[in-house]
Write a protein that holds these residues in place. Sequence first.
Motif, short mmCIF file in Angstrom:
data_model
loop_
_atom_site.label_atom_id
_atom_site.label_comp_id
_atom_site.label_asym_id
_atom_site.label_seq_id
_atom_site.Cartn_x
_atom_site.Cartn_y
_atom_site.Cartn_z
N ASP A 71 0.85 -1.19 0.00
CA ASP A 71 0.00 0.00 0.00
C ASP A 71 0.89 1.25 0.00
O ASP A 71 1.12 1.86 1.03
CB ASP A 71 -0.92 -0.01 1.22
N GLY A 72 1.40 1.59 -1.16
CA GLY A 72 2.19 2.80 -1.28
C GLY A 72 3.69 2.56 -1.16
O GLY A 72 4.17 1.43 -1.25
N VAL A 73 4.42 3.65 -0.97
CA VAL A 73 5.87 3.63 -0.82
C VAL A 73 6.22 4.01 0.61
O VAL A 73 5.70 5.01 1.12
CB VAL A 73 6.54 4.61 -1.80
N ARG A 74 7.09 3.23 1.23
CA ARG A 74 7.47 3.52 2.62
C ARG A 74 8.95 3.27 2.83
O ARG A 74 9.55 2.41 2.18
CB ARG A 74 6.66 2.67 3.60
N GLY A 75 9.53 4.03 3.75
CA GLY A 75 10.93 3.83 4.09
C GLY A 75 11.26 4.57 5.37
O GLY A 75 10.48 5.40 5.86
N ILE A 76 12.42 4.27 5.93
CA ILE A 76 12.87 4.94 7.15
C ILE A 76 13.41 6.32 6.77
O ILE A 76 14.22 6.46 5.86
CB ILE A 76 13.94 4.11 7.87
N ILE B 286 9.29 -11.62 12.19
CA ILE B 286 10.70 -11.93 12.33
C ILE B 286 11.47 -11.10 11.31
O ILE B 286 11.21 -11.22 10.10
CB ILE B 286 10.98 -13.43 12.11
N PRO B 287 12.40 -10.25 11.74
CA PRO B 287 13.14 -9.41 10.79
C PRO B 287 13.98 -10.25 9.82
O PRO B 287 14.69 -11.17 10.23
CB PRO B 287 14.05 -8.56 11.70
N MET B 288 13.88 -9.94 8.54
CA MET B 288 14.71 -10.57 7.51
C MET B 288 14.41 -9.87 6.19
O MET B 288 13.36 -9.25 6.03
CB MET B 288 14.44 -12.07 7.39
N ASP B 289 15.34 -9.97 5.24
CA ASP B 289 15.09 -9.34 3.95
C ASP B 289 14.08 -10.17 3.15
O ASP B 289 13.75 -11.30 3.51
CB ASP B 289 16.39 -9.14 3.16
N ARG B 290 13.59 -9.57 2.07
CA ARG B 290 12.50 -10.20 1.33
C ARG B 290 12.92 -11.52 0.70
O ARG B 290 12.14 -12.49 0.69
CB ARG B 290 11.97 -9.25 0.25
N ASP B 291 14.14 -11.60 0.20
CA ASP B 291 14.59 -12.85 -0.42
C ASP B 291 14.56 -14.00 0.58
O ASP B 291 14.11 -15.12 0.25
CB ASP B 291 16.01 -12.69 -0.99
N LYS B 292 15.02 -13.74 1.79
CA LYS B 292 15.02 -14.79 2.81
C LYS B 292 13.59 -15.12 3.22
O LYS B 292 13.24 -16.28 3.46
CB LYS B 292 15.85 -14.38 4.02
N ALA B 293 12.73 -14.08 3.31
CA ALA B 293 11.33 -14.31 3.67
C ALA B 293 10.65 -15.22 2.64
O ALA B 293 9.85 -16.09 3.00
CB ALA B 293 10.59 -12.98 3.78
N GLU C 68 7.43 -3.74 5.44
CA GLU C 68 8.61 -3.79 6.29
C GLU C 68 9.47 -5.00 5.90
O GLU C 68 8.96 -5.97 5.34
CB GLU C 68 8.23 -3.95 7.77
N PRO C 69 10.78 -4.97 6.21
CA PRO C 69 11.64 -6.13 5.92
C PRO C 69 11.49 -7.21 6.98
O PRO C 69 12.39 -7.48 7.77
CB PRO C 69 13.04 -5.52 5.91
#
Length: 454
Positions: free
Chosen positions: A8-13, A377-384, A423-424
Motif C-alpha cells: 500500500d504505497g511507498v514507505r521507508g525509514i 521476524i526481521p529478515m530481507d524479502r529474499d530470505k522471507a 517492512e523487511p
Amino acid sequence: MPRLFGTDGVRGIFNKTLDVVEAARLCMAIGSYFAPGSRILVASDYRGGTEAILHAGVSGLISSGVKVYDAGKVPTPALQLAVRELGFDGGVMFTASHNPPEYVGLKLVGPDGVEVSDSVEEEVEALYFESKFRRASYTEVWHGVRKLEGVLDLYISRIVSLVDRDKIASKGYKVVIDPANSVTTHTSPEIMRRLGVKVITINANPSPQPSRPYEPTPDTLGDLSRVVRALGADLGVGHDSDGDRAIFVSEDGEIHWGDRSAFIIATHLAESGKSKRPRRIVTAVSTSEFVARAFKSRGFEVEYTAVGIKRLFEGIKRSGAMCAFEENGGFVYPEHLSIRDGGAKSALFLEAMAYSGEKASQLFSQIPRVYIVKTKIPMDRDKALKVVEAVREAYRGGDTINIDGVRVNLKTGWFLVRPSGTEPVVRIMLEAVSRDEGDRILNELLSVIRGVVG
C-alpha cells in the motif's frame, strides 16, 4: 526493474531508505504520469519526518507541471473522498500508515479515490528509474500550492449520513477514542459527537512522537482497554496514524481483532436490510479461519485475496460483495467508499450495537474465543520468500491457500506465513483452539523457519 511500491504505497525509514531527494524524484515521476495541469490533492499525517517529505514531494509535483491543492492534516479516507467527490485527477497522501514512527511514505490515489492499480504504479516506477521527468517551464508553475478548506467537514458529514443517527443517539453511548496522536484527532471524536455519543479521548494531542505505536493491536492498546473499563465506557476505538484502520475494545476491556468486528458489521448490514448486496464478503488471507466459519454458518460466501487494499477493491469489483476487510482493522463498505475507512467502520459498529440492543462483548461472543499469536521476524524479502517456500513444502498435501505467502488450515487451528509488503520482515499469524495447541503448532512452525534462517 526494482519495485518502489509495496502492499500500500511507498514507505521507508526517514533519511535512511527514503529521504527528501527520493521523495522529490518520486513525486516528479508521479506528476509526470499525470497530464500537464492536472489537479492533484495532497494531505499528510503528523509523523516526525512527514513534513520534510511532504514539502519535497510537493516541490516535485509542481516542477512537473501539475496543480497542487493541500487539504492539510486529514485522514487518508478523507483525502480519498475529496478526490472523488470534488473531481480531482489524483491525490497523494503523505503517510506511512501503521508503520513505526521512524517510517515515512506516501499513497498514490486515482480519480476514483482508490489507490492506483499495479499497472499505474509500474508506469510511475519506470519514469522514476529512467529519470523521464516532465520539467515544466516557469510559466507553468504559477499556480503554486492552494489550500483546500472543507475536506474534514465533507468527510465527517458523509460518515454521519451513513448510519441511523437517531437510533445511535437514543442509546446514550460512551466511547473512548485513541487517535494515536495523529489525524483522526480531528475527525473521530467529532463523528461520535454528531451521532449523539459522549466522547472521551486519550493520545489525542497531535504530535510527531506518538504515545503508543501507530499500529493498533492488543499489544499497543492496553491504555485504551484500561480507560474503557475504568470509565464504564461502551466501546473503545483505536486508530493508526492515517485513520484507515479501527480496532475495537468492548466494554469489558477485551481488545478484538478487525476480522471479528467485521463479522458483526457485515451480519448487521445483511440482517437489517441496510445492504441489498449478496451475502458475500471479500477478505484477506490473514483473516481468522474461525471468523470465516462463523460467516459461512450465517449463509455468507467467503472469498480470499492477498493482503492489501487494492486486492480487496479488485475482489469487490469482481464479485459485487457486500463488504471487504482485513484482520488489521481495515474495513471497506463499498456503498460509502471502496477503500478502508476507520471512521466509517466505527459508526457502522455503533449502529450494529444500537440495532441489536446488545453490548459489544455480547456481539463478539458470537465468535469462538481462540488463542492468537501474531508476530514478525526481521529478515530481507529474499530470505522471507525462502521461508515461505520451506513452510509450503513442509505442509505439502495439507489444506493450504497459496495466495499471499502460505496459509495452512488445520483441524485445531490455522496459520499464515507471508513476507510483509511494508517492512523487511516475515509475518506469522496463528490461531488455535487452546494455548497448548497454539504453542505446539508455533513450535513446529518455528522449527521449519529456523531450518532456513538458522
